[in-house]
Design a protein around this motif. Structure first.
Motif, PDB file in Angstrom:
ATOM      1  N   GLY A 199       0.794  -1.229   0.000  1.00 42.44           N
ATOM      2  CA  GLY A 199       0.000   0.000   0.000  1.00 42.44           C
ATOM      3  C   GLY A 199       0.824   1.276   0.000  1.00 42.44           C
ATOM      4  N   THR A 200       2.151   1.167   0.016  1.00 45.38           N
ATOM      5  CA  THR A 200       2.989   2.365   0.000  1.00 45.38           C
ATOM      6  C   THR A 200       2.851   3.096  -1.337  1.00 45.38           C
ATOM      7  OG1 THR A 200       4.603   1.279   1.436  1.00 45.38           O
ATOM      8  CG2 THR A 200       5.344   3.238   0.247  1.00 45.38           C
ATOM      9  N   PRO A 201       2.550   4.401  -1.329  1.00 43.84           N
ATOM     10  CA  PRO A 201       2.456   5.140  -2.596  1.00 43.84           C
ATOM     11  C   PRO A 201       3.781   5.094  -3.356  1.00 43.84           C
ATOM     12  CG  PRO A 201       1.506   6.416  -0.801  1.00 43.84           C
ATOM     13  CD  PRO A 201       2.204   5.250  -0.173  1.00 43.84           C
ATOM     14  N   LEU A 202       3.696   5.038  -4.669  1.00 40.77           N
ATOM     15  CA  LEU A 202       4.906   4.929  -5.478  1.00 40.77           C
ATOM     16  C   LEU A 202       5.826   6.135  -5.303  1.00 40.77           C
ATOM     17  CD1 LEU A 202       4.063   3.373  -8.958  1.00 40.77           C
ATOM     18  CD2 LEU A 202       5.088   2.330  -6.954  1.00 40.77           C
ATOM     19  N   PHE A 203       5.232   7.315  -5.177  1.00 40.94           N
ATOM     20  CA  PHE A 203       6.078   8.501  -5.031  1.00 40.94           C
ATOM     21  C   PHE A 203       6.866   8.439  -3.722  1.00 40.94           C
ATOM     22  CE2 PHE A 203       6.959  12.961  -4.014  1.00 40.94           C
ATOM     23  CZ  PHE A 203       7.550  13.358  -5.196  1.00 40.94           C
ATOM     24  N   SER A 204       6.197   7.993  -2.661  1.00 34.71           N
ATOM     25  CA  SER A 204       6.896   7.848  -1.376  1.00 34.71           C
ATOM     26  C   SER A 204       7.985   6.794  -1.479  1.00 34.71           C
ATOM     27  CB  SER A 204       5.897   7.474  -0.273  1.00 34.71           C
ATOM     28  OG  SER A 204       4.896   8.462  -0.139  1.00 34.71           O
ATOM     29  N   GLN A 205       7.689   5.687  -2.177  1.00 38.35           N
ATOM     30  CA  GLN A 205       8.676   4.625  -2.309  1.00 38.35           C
ATOM     31  C   GLN A 205       9.865   5.069  -3.153  1.00 38.35           C
ATOM     32  OE1 GLN A 205       8.708   1.759  -0.567  1.00 38.35           O
ATOM     33  NE2 GLN A 205      10.782   1.703  -1.399  1.00 38.35           N
ATOM     34  N   LEU A 206       9.609   5.908  -4.148  1.00 39.14           N
ATOM     35  CA  LEU A 206      10.709   6.441  -4.950  1.00 39.14           C
ATOM     36  C   LEU A 206      11.664   7.247  -4.070  1.00 39.14           C
ATOM     37  CD1 LEU A 206      11.894   6.805  -7.796  1.00 39.14           C
ATOM     38  CD2 LEU A 206      10.455   8.829  -8.038  1.00 39.14           C
ATOM     39  N   GLN A 207      11.102   8.039  -3.169  1.00 36.48           N
ATOM     40  CA  GLN A 207      11.934   8.803  -2.243  1.00 36.48           C
ATOM     41  C   GLN A 207      12.677   7.890  -1.276  1.00 36.48           C
ATOM     42  OE1 GLN A 207       8.635  11.362  -0.871  1.00 36.48           O
ATOM     43  NE2 GLN A 207       9.798  13.109  -1.632  1.00 36.48           N
ATOM     44  N   LEU A 208      12.000   6.829  -0.823  1.00 40.01           N
ATOM     45  CA  LEU A 208      12.643   5.892   0.102  1.00 40.01           C
ATOM     46  C   LEU A 208      13.782   5.144  -0.571  1.00 40.01           C
ATOM     47  CD1 LEU A 208       9.467   4.479   1.894  1.00 40.01           C
ATOM     48  CD2 LEU A 208      11.221   5.963   2.885  1.00 40.01           C
ATOM     49  N   PHE A 209      13.594   4.768  -1.832  1.00 40.02           N
ATOM     50  CA  PHE A 209      14.688   4.136  -2.568  1.00 40.02           C
ATOM     51  C   PHE A 209      15.890   5.067  -2.625  1.00 40.02           C
ATOM     52  CE2 PHE A 209      11.941   0.996  -5.151  1.00 40.02           C
ATOM     53  CZ  PHE A 209      12.355  -0.065  -4.356  1.00 40.02           C
ATOM     54  N   GLN A 210      15.616   6.339  -2.860  1.00 41.73           N
ATOM     55  CA  GLN A 210      16.696   7.313  -2.966  1.00 41.73           C
ATOM     56  C   GLN A 210      17.394   7.501  -1.623  1.00 41.73           C
ATOM     57  OE1 GLN A 210      15.433  11.325  -3.857  1.00 41.73           O
ATOM     58  NE2 GLN A 210      17.329  11.784  -4.938  1.00 41.73           N
ATOM     59  N   GLU A 211      16.613   7.614  -0.550  1.00 47.19           N
ATOM     60  CA  GLU A 211      17.189   7.841   0.773  1.00 47.19           C
ATOM     61  C   GLU A 211      17.988   6.634   1.262  1.00 47.19           C
ATOM     62  OE1 GLU A 211      13.899   8.792   3.207  1.00 47.19           O
ATOM     63  OE2 GLU A 211      13.480  10.721   2.220  1.00 47.19           O
ATOM     64  N   ASN A 212      17.489   5.427   0.979  1.00 46.38           N
ATOM     65  CA  ASN A 212      18.144   4.215   1.461  1.00 46.38           C
ATOM     66  C   ASN A 212      19.138   3.624   0.465  1.00 46.38           C
ATOM     67  OD1 ASN A 212      16.644   3.487   4.124  1.00 46.38           O
ATOM     68  ND2 ASN A 212      14.996   3.973   2.690  1.00 46.38           N
ATOM     69  N   LYS A 213      19.271   4.302  -0.707  1.00 44.77           N
ATOM     70  CA  LYS A 213      20.192   3.832  -1.747  1.00 44.77           C
ATOM     71  C   LYS A 213      19.896   2.384  -2.127  1.00 44.77           C
ATOM     72  CE  LYS A 213      23.955   7.048  -0.680  1.00 44.77           C
ATOM     73  NZ  LYS A 213      23.122   7.911   0.171  1.00 44.77           N
ATOM     74  N   LYS A 214      18.623   2.110  -2.368  1.00 43.39           N
ATOM     75  CA  LYS A 214      18.182   0.778  -2.772  1.00 43.39           C
ATOM     76  C   LYS A 214      17.567   0.848  -4.160  1.00 43.39           C
ATOM     77  CE  LYS A 214      19.091  -1.171   1.252  1.00 43.39           C
ATOM     78  NZ  LYS A 214      20.108  -2.229   1.415  1.00 43.39           N
ATOM     79  N   ARG A 215      17.581  -0.318  -4.834  1.00 45.04           N
ATOM     80  CA  ARG A 215      16.973  -0.402  -6.156  1.00 45.04           C
ATOM     81  C   ARG A 215      15.893  -1.470  -6.227  1.00 45.04           C
ATOM     82  NH1 ARG A 215      20.121   2.072 -10.203  1.00 45.04           N
ATOM     83  NH2 ARG A 215      19.086   0.752 -11.751  1.00 45.04           N
ATOM     84  N   MET A 216      15.755  -2.257  -5.166  1.00 44.02           N
ATOM     85  CA  MET A 216      14.745  -3.312  -5.152  1.00 44.02           C
ATOM     86  C   MET A 216      14.285  -3.551  -3.722  1.00 44.02           C
ATOM     87  SD  MET A 216      14.979  -7.221  -6.649  1.00 44.02           S
ATOM     88  CE  MET A 216      15.878  -7.905  -5.255  1.00 44.02           C
ATOM     89  N   GLY A 217      12.992  -3.813  -3.565  1.00 45.67           N
ATOM     90  CA  GLY A 217      12.446  -4.099  -2.248  1.00 45.67           C
ATOM     91  C   GLY A 217      11.398  -5.196  -2.322  1.00 45.67           C
ATOM     92  N   LEU A 218      11.259  -5.921  -1.233  1.00 45.45           N
ATOM     93  CA  LEU A 218      10.275  -6.995  -1.145  1.00 45.45           C
ATOM     94  C   LEU A 218       9.022  -6.456  -0.458  1.00 45.45           C
ATOM     95  CD1 LEU A 218      12.645  -9.884   0.032  1.00 45.45           C
ATOM     96  CD2 LEU A 218      12.008  -9.238  -2.298  1.00 45.45           C
ATOM     97  N   VAL A 219       7.891  -6.594  -1.104  1.00 48.28           N
ATOM     98  CA  VAL A 219       6.629  -6.079  -0.583  1.00 48.28           C
ATOM     99  C   VAL A 219       6.032  -7.103   0.369  1.00 48.28           C
ATOM    100  CG1 VAL A 219       4.337  -5.227  -1.173  1.00 48.28           C
ATOM    101  CG2 VAL A 219       6.256  -4.791  -2.709  1.00 48.28           C
ATOM    102  N   VAL A 220       5.674  -6.644   1.583  1.00 52.88           N
ATOM    103  CA  VAL A 220       5.081  -7.524   2.580  1.00 52.88           C
ATOM    104  C   VAL A 220       3.677  -7.035   2.907  1.00 52.88           C
ATOM    105  CG1 VAL A 220       7.280  -8.239   3.587  1.00 52.88           C
ATOM    106  CG2 VAL A 220       6.143  -6.189   4.456  1.00 52.88           C
ATOM    107  N   ASP A 221       2.759  -7.978   3.166  1.00 47.85           N
ATOM    108  CA  ASP A 221       1.379  -7.611   3.480  1.00 47.85           C
ATOM    109  C   ASP A 221       1.226  -7.342   4.967  1.00 47.85           C
ATOM    110  OD1 ASP A 221       1.400 -10.083   4.700  1.00 47.85           O
ATOM    111  OD2 ASP A 221       0.158 -11.072   3.175  1.00 47.85           O
TER     112      ASP A 221
END
Length: 427
Positions: free
Chosen positions: A286-308
């Protein structure tokens, strides 16, 4: 004396109509001007734009001075016509009636309708010019305008109206999208698409672009070394999840290139993978894509596992998935994903049931509903409220479909026919 005064009275009447027309021009142009264009000009230092912005910041005062001048001039024009009629025809009632009708038409044509049409056509030019005149007039007549607005504010309070709360010109995301799409002459088609996708990015979640768990390529650290080695050499992705025994037990993420750098001519083993793996990065469903884009940038990540909500991972999202939502597809997908759509000779399309509805709509130009289930399989299961059998046909949003294959309580393959024309729904 009368011969001299009549031309002067007519000239004064014309002057009053012209001045009244100026106030009508000012009123319409001020209300019709593009506020965002005005802000842009003001930021660039345009003096007329700054004056106009200040005037519009207090709409009650602006309208007060405009309407004060307009009504005074119109009243003076009507009085002047009465004086002219009286001097020419004494107190002839018919002449007064004709004069009243004449001055009313003159005010409507020359002081109201024509100026307002012109102002609505060229609001920016007229408003910026008029601000140089209205600003000093507002200072001169401020006491009168203030006194009149006392009664206006009293009436607004009586009717429980608070106009200042509604004066801010806010724009909704949907209005912004319309604004972008209508700017066809100023923004290229591709750029329009990117801007619209950016607006949508806040309303789209990671669940809309997720790669389902069943389609994820992962490595089992408990597998034989030969199997691990062969799988790495034939994998189609640069990053792979690592698990022990079963997919629920994810222990890390590896970059295939780093693994190859560790080989040094030998075989890849589970121990090699453990040396270079990174901690798995989890994303709440349920994380908004725009927020996740910022989180990828802040955490220097390119892939994440989605958990329910139960902590079970249901798929993964990559930085590329989010970027493709903005600018469209640009990566080269592995061969395993190229068979998602298979065009048939009869015009129908064979589609995998696990495909995301957003991908289906974007790639094939469909308009299937995306406010519910995220995959075609989920949409069909919701439609039947049960697991359908192969060979069953259905129609969703005007698209005839036929279920070709079901397996493991899921729809695997669906044939979608061209959309039917919209007609009255029937049982």
């Amino acid at each position: 004396m009368e011969d001299v005064s009549l031309p002067l009275l007519l000239a004064a009447l014309i002057l009053l109509l012209i001045l009244s027309g100026f106030f009508s021009l000012s009123e319409t142009s001020m209300m019709a001007i593009n506020r965002y264009r005005l802000k842009h000009l003001a930021k660039q230092g345009h003096r007329g734009a700054r004056l106009t912005t200040k005037l519009l910041a207090n709409t009650d005062r602006l309208l007060g001075v405009i309407l004060l001048g307009n009504n005074l001039l119109n009243t003076a024009a009507a009085t002047l016509v009465a004086v002219i009629i009286s001097s020419l025809f004494a107190h002839n009632d018919l002449a007064l009636l004709v004069g009243t009708i004449g001055v009313t038409l003159a005010i409507l044509i020359f002081s109201e309708i024509t100026p307002k049409v012109i102002a609505a056509t060229y609001p920016e030019k007229i408003a910026l010019t008029a601000s140089y005149v209205l600003t000093p007039l507002l200072k001169i007549f401020y006491p009168v305008v203030w006194f009149i607005n006392l009664f206006v504010q009293g009436l607004l309070i009586l009717f429980r109206l608070k106009p200042k709360e509604n004066t801010a010109h806010k724009i909704s995301p949907e209005e912004l999208k319309t604004l972008v799409l209508e700017a066809g002459h100023f923004i290229q088609k591709k750029h329009q698409s990117v801007l619209v996708n950016l607006v949508d990015l806040e309303t789209v979640t990671v669940d809309d672009v997720i790669v389902p768990r069943s389609q994820i390529e992962a490595l089992d650290l408990e597998a034989e070394d030969d199997a691990i080695h062969d799988q790495l050499l034939t994998c189609h992705h640069t990053r792979l999840p690592l698990y022990r025994g079963h997919l629920d037990n994810v222990v890390g993420i590896i970059h295939v290139r780093k693994v190859f750098n560790q080989m040094k001519g030998g075989k890849i083993t589970a121990a090699t993978l453990e040396k270079v793996m990174q901690e798995p990065y989890f994303i709440p469903s349920g994380t908004p894509l725009f927020s996740q884009l910022q989180l990828f940038q802040e955490n220097k990540k390119r892939m994440g596992l989605v958990v329910d909500e139960y902590g079970e991972w249901v798929g993964l999202v990559t930085l590329e998935d989010i970027l493709e939502e903005i600018i469209g597809e640009f990566t080269t997908h592995p061969p395993t994903q190229t068979s998602t759509f298979i065009q048939q000779p009869d015009g129908s399309i064979m589609v995998e049931g696990s495909i995301l509805l957003r991908d289906l709509n974007r790639k094939l130009g469909f308009h299937l509903p995306i406010d519910g289930p995220k995959t075609l399989n989920g949409l069909i299961l919701e439609h039947f409220q049960d697991i359908p059998e192969a060979g069953i046909g259905l129609n969703i949003a005007g698209y005839p479909m036929e279920i070709i294959q079901t397996k493991n309580q899921a729809v695997k393959v669906v044939r979608i026919y061209p959309a039917l024309p919209k007609v009255e729904s029937s049982v």
